[in-house]
Design a protein around this motif. Structure first.
Motif, PDB file in Angstrom:
ATOM      1  N   GLU A  82       6.399   5.436  12.240  1.00 18.06           N
ATOM      2  CA  GLU A  82       5.679   4.691  11.213  1.00 18.06           C
ATOM      3  C   GLU A  82       6.458   4.728   9.903  1.00 18.06           C
ATOM      4  O   GLU A  82       6.961   5.779   9.501  1.00 18.06           O
ATOM      5  CB  GLU A  82       4.286   5.290  10.996  1.00 18.06           C
ATOM      6  CG  GLU A  82       3.403   5.261  12.244  1.00 18.06           C
ATOM      7  CD  GLU A  82       2.052   5.909  11.995  1.00 18.06           C
ATOM      8  OE1 GLU A  82       1.845   6.371  10.851  1.00 18.06           O
ATOM      9  OE2 GLU A  82       1.231   5.953  12.930  1.00 18.06           O
ATOM     10  N   TYR A  85       2.696   2.040   4.628  1.00 17.09           N
ATOM     11  CA  TYR A  85       1.957   0.823   4.294  1.00 17.09           C
ATOM     12  C   TYR A  85       2.405   0.336   2.925  1.00 17.09           C
ATOM     13  O   TYR A  85       2.471   1.100   1.964  1.00 17.09           O
ATOM     14  CB  TYR A  85       0.454   1.124   4.281  1.00 17.09           C
ATOM     15  CG  TYR A  85      -0.408  -0.114   4.201  1.00 17.09           C
ATOM     16  CD1 TYR A  85      -0.717  -0.839   5.341  1.00 17.09           C
ATOM     17  CD2 TYR A  85      -0.931  -0.544   2.981  1.00 17.09           C
ATOM     18  CE1 TYR A  85      -1.517  -1.964   5.283  1.00 17.09           C
ATOM     19  CE2 TYR A  85      -1.725  -1.675   2.907  1.00 17.09           C
ATOM     20  CZ  TYR A  85      -2.016  -2.378   4.065  1.00 17.09           C
ATOM     21  OH  TYR A  85      -2.801  -3.492   3.998  1.00 17.09           O
ATOM     22  N   SER A  86       2.748  -0.943   2.851  1.00 18.05           N
ATOM     23  CA  SER A  86       3.232  -1.524   1.606  1.00 18.05           C
ATOM     24  C   SER A  86       2.067  -1.903   0.695  1.00 18.05           C
ATOM     25  O   SER A  86       1.224  -2.729   1.070  1.00 18.05           O
ATOM     26  CB  SER A  86       4.083  -2.770   1.906  1.00 18.05           C
ATOM     27  OG  SER A  86       4.394  -3.459   0.717  1.00 18.05           O
ATOM     28  N   SER A  87       2.045  -1.304  -0.483  1.00 17.63           N
ATOM     29  CA  SER A  87       1.015  -1.665  -1.458  1.00 17.63           C
ATOM     30  C   SER A  87       1.307  -3.014  -2.099  1.00 17.63           C
ATOM     31  O   SER A  87       0.404  -3.669  -2.619  1.00 17.63           O
ATOM     32  CB  SER A  87       0.935  -0.582  -2.546  1.00 17.63           C
ATOM     33  OG  SER A  87       2.195  -0.441  -3.204  1.00 17.63           O
ATOM     34  N   TYR A  89       2.728  -5.815  -0.471  1.00 13.42           N
ATOM     35  CA  TYR A  89       2.411  -6.906   0.453  1.00 13.42           C
ATOM     36  C   TYR A  89       1.097  -6.684   1.204  1.00 13.42           C
ATOM     37  O   TYR A  89       0.664  -7.551   1.959  1.00 13.42           O
ATOM     38  CB  TYR A  89       3.538  -7.087   1.473  1.00 13.42           C
ATOM     39  CG  TYR A  89       4.807  -7.639   0.869  1.00 13.42           C
ATOM     40  CD1 TYR A  89       5.011  -8.999   0.773  1.00 13.42           C
ATOM     41  CD2 TYR A  89       5.805  -6.788   0.409  1.00 13.42           C
ATOM     42  CE1 TYR A  89       6.176  -9.513   0.231  1.00 13.42           C
ATOM     43  CE2 TYR A  89       6.978  -7.287  -0.144  1.00 13.42           C
ATOM     44  CZ  TYR A  89       7.160  -8.645  -0.228  1.00 13.42           C
ATOM     45  OH  TYR A  89       8.310  -9.162  -0.775  1.00 13.42           O
ATOM     46  N   GLN A  90       0.508  -5.509   1.036  1.00 14.94           N
ATOM     47  CA  GLN A  90      -0.758  -5.176   1.685  1.00 14.94           C
ATOM     48  C   GLN A  90      -0.672  -5.335   3.206  1.00 14.94           C
ATOM     49  O   GLN A  90      -1.553  -5.921   3.852  1.00 14.94           O
ATOM     50  CB  GLN A  90      -1.890  -6.045   1.129  1.00 14.94           C
ATOM     51  CG  GLN A  90      -2.257  -5.748  -0.310  1.00 14.94           C
ATOM     52  CD  GLN A  90      -2.815  -4.339  -0.488  1.00 14.94           C
ATOM     53  OE1 GLN A  90      -3.814  -3.972   0.130  1.00 14.94           O
ATOM     54  NE2 GLN A  90      -2.149  -3.547  -1.310  1.00 14.94           N
ATOM     55  N   GLN A  91       0.388  -4.800   3.787  1.00 15.96           N
ATOM     56  CA  GLN A  91       0.573  -4.796   5.231  1.00 15.96           C
ATOM     57  C   GLN A  91       1.577  -3.704   5.586  1.00 15.96           C
ATOM     58  O   GLN A  91       2.275  -3.183   4.698  1.00 15.96           O
ATOM     59  CB  GLN A  91       1.044  -6.159   5.735  1.00 15.96           C
ATOM     60  CG  GLN A  91       2.316  -6.673   5.091  1.00 15.96           C
ATOM     61  CD  GLN A  91       2.718  -8.035   5.637  1.00 15.96           C
ATOM     62  OE1 GLN A  91       2.717  -8.254   6.842  1.00 15.96           O
ATOM     63  NE2 GLN A  91       3.044  -8.961   4.744  1.00 15.96           N
ATOM     64  N   PRO A  92       1.662  -3.332   6.858  1.00 16.37           N
ATOM     65  CA  PRO A  92       2.608  -2.274   7.240  1.00 16.37           C
ATOM     66  C   PRO A  92       4.043  -2.635   6.877  1.00 16.37           C
ATOM     67  O   PRO A  92       4.443  -3.807   6.935  1.00 16.37           O
ATOM     68  CB  PRO A  92       2.424  -2.174   8.757  1.00 16.37           C
ATOM     69  CG  PRO A  92       1.042  -2.674   9.004  1.00 16.37           C
ATOM     70  CD  PRO A  92       0.811  -3.751   7.983  1.00 16.37           C
ATOM     71  N   SER A  95       6.056  -4.508   9.453  1.00 15.11           N
ATOM     72  CA  SER A  95       5.810  -5.952   9.535  1.00 15.11           C
ATOM     73  C   SER A  95       6.585  -6.704   8.461  1.00 15.11           C
ATOM     74  O   SER A  95       7.123  -7.788   8.715  1.00 15.11           O
ATOM     75  CB  SER A  95       4.310  -6.230   9.387  1.00 15.11           C
ATOM     76  OG  SER A  95       3.566  -5.606  10.422  1.00 15.11           O
ATOM     77  N   VAL A  96       6.657  -6.136   7.272  1.00 13.08           N
ATOM     78  CA  VAL A  96       7.407  -6.767   6.184  1.00 13.08           C
ATOM     79  C   VAL A  96       8.887  -6.825   6.524  1.00 13.08           C
ATOM     80  O   VAL A  96       9.540  -7.869   6.356  1.00 13.08           O
ATOM     81  CB  VAL A  96       7.189  -5.999   4.862  1.00 13.08           C
ATOM     82  CG1 VAL A  96       8.007  -6.630   3.740  1.00 13.08           C
ATOM     83  CG2 VAL A  96       5.712  -5.966   4.494  1.00 13.08           C
ATOM     84  N   GLU A  99       9.816  -9.345   9.137  1.00  8.11           N
ATOM     85  CA  GLU A  99       9.823 -10.713   8.627  1.00  8.11           C
ATOM     86  C   GLU A  99      11.052 -10.997   7.769  1.00  8.11           C
ATOM     87  O   GLU A  99      11.603 -12.099   7.810  1.00  8.11           O
ATOM     88  CB  GLU A  99       8.547 -10.956   7.808  1.00  8.11           C
ATOM     89  CG  GLU A  99       8.451 -12.348   7.222  1.00  8.11           C
ATOM     90  CD  GLU A  99       7.186 -12.544   6.401  1.00  8.11           C
ATOM     91  OE1 GLU A  99       7.077 -13.575   5.730  1.00  8.11           O
ATOM     92  OE2 GLU A  99       6.308 -11.649   6.437  1.00  8.11           O
TER      93      GLU A  99
END
Length: 325
Positions: A82, A85-87, A89-92, A95-96, A99
């Motif tokens: 793990e 969590y990105s504060s 982009y508000q997603q893991p 995942s960022v 992309e």
């Protein structure tokens, strides 16, 4: 077999040490940053929330812990696969990165190939016409590229081709409202043209100058002089002797300088608003998004390490071939 196992083990230990040092230094530098994570998270509206909400946010972002505690918590999550969590982009974070990374790899890969091809060809031409006007122009062009800031070149290209001639888009990787893969091939080429041109121009100078010196050494070698004395044409000598002995060193140098190419992509992606990993690192740093910054930094370190490893392997192979000859 034992030598191979020892080499693999040594390389693995070097990679682990490198990644550990990169993460530690990134955390320390971020802790010294004057940016306020709470203010960055709230977008400057820090006075719009109550003290209780602010305290809750500090606890959620683990800002009430020391840098060492946050670092150990992040490393513990990394061991479990793990990245946090990105504060921002508000997603893991994974995942960022999933992309953004493909776009950065595409941009860096195209720039890597273009700078190698054009840098090698220009260096080859300069060496063949050594002392002539073409050689002097190419050398001056190379030194100009070395001194040219990438952000200034990027803005110059935008002013000329996007604003002045209206031939290319001003920014981004795709038209507004579309993803990169949704657009046509022609649109992809137009959106990639200026970022790739910027990175190519600022990174091809070392290849040009190195190739020129290497080709001059090859042309002055005994076997090339022997070949010319026996009636071989210059084009045949270049094809069968010069390129054979100068192309691999240029490729090795190109792999070794991938760190500079990646550093240039940070600025290029920011200027062109290209949604790649480089732009993600800049945004994460400005927003004090530790999790995203650590994830991007980890991937960046792996990319640079891979480039240096390939350069070392090719260099060892080149030296082995030279000794055999």
């Amino acid at each position: 077999m034992s030598n191979l196992s020892s080499s693999i083990l040594h390389t693995g230990l070097r990679l682990l040490l490198l990644l550990f040092l990169v993460v530690v230094f990134a955390y320390v530098l971020l802790s010294w940053s004057p940016l306020d994570p709470i203010n960055a998270y709230l977008g400057g509206n820090v006075f719009a929330v109550s003290e209780a909400q602010k305290s809750l946010l500090v606890s959620q972002l683990a800002l009430d812990q020391s840098v060492g505690e946050r670092l150990m918590h992040w490393l513990s999550g990394l061991m479990q696969g793990e990245l946090g969590y990105s504060s921002l982009y508000q997603q893991p974070v994974s995942s960022v990165i999933a992309e953004q990374l493909p776009l950065s790899l595409l941009l860096i890969g195209l720039s890597w190939i273009c700078s190698l091809v054009f840098g090698y060809l220009l260096g080859l031409v300069a060496a063949i016409y050594r002392g002539g006007w073409l050689d002097r122009i190419i050398q001056k062009l190379a030194w100009l590229m070395v001194c040219m800031p990438s952000f200034w070149l990027a803005m110059l290209l935008i002013s000329l081709f996007s604003i002045g001639l209206s031939l290319t888009p001003v920014c981004c990787a795709a038209p507004i409202g579309m993803t990169f893969m949704d657009q046509s091939l022609g649109s992809m080429v137009l959106h990639l043209m200026l970022p790739v041109a910027t990175l190519t121009l600022v990174s091809m100078a070392p290849i040009m100058l190195h190739t020129r010196e290497k080709v001059i050494d090859v042309l002055q070698s005994d076997y090339v002089q022997y070949s010319l004395a026996h009636g071989d044409s210059l084009s045949r000598v270049v094809l069968f002797h010069v390129i054979r002995n100068s192309l691999l060193p240029a490729i090795i140098l190109q792999f070794a300088t991938i760190a500079e190419l990646f550093g240039g992509s940070l600025i290029a992606e920011t200027v062109f608003s290209f949604p790649g990993l480089g732009a993600g690192i800049v945004k994460a740093g400005l927003a004090s998004d530790t999790a995203l910054l650590m994830g991007c930094t980890l991937i960046s370190a792996l990319l640079v390490f891979s480039g240096n490893l390939i350069a070392n392997l090719l260099s060892g192979y080149f030296m082995l071939e030279a000794n055999d000859v």
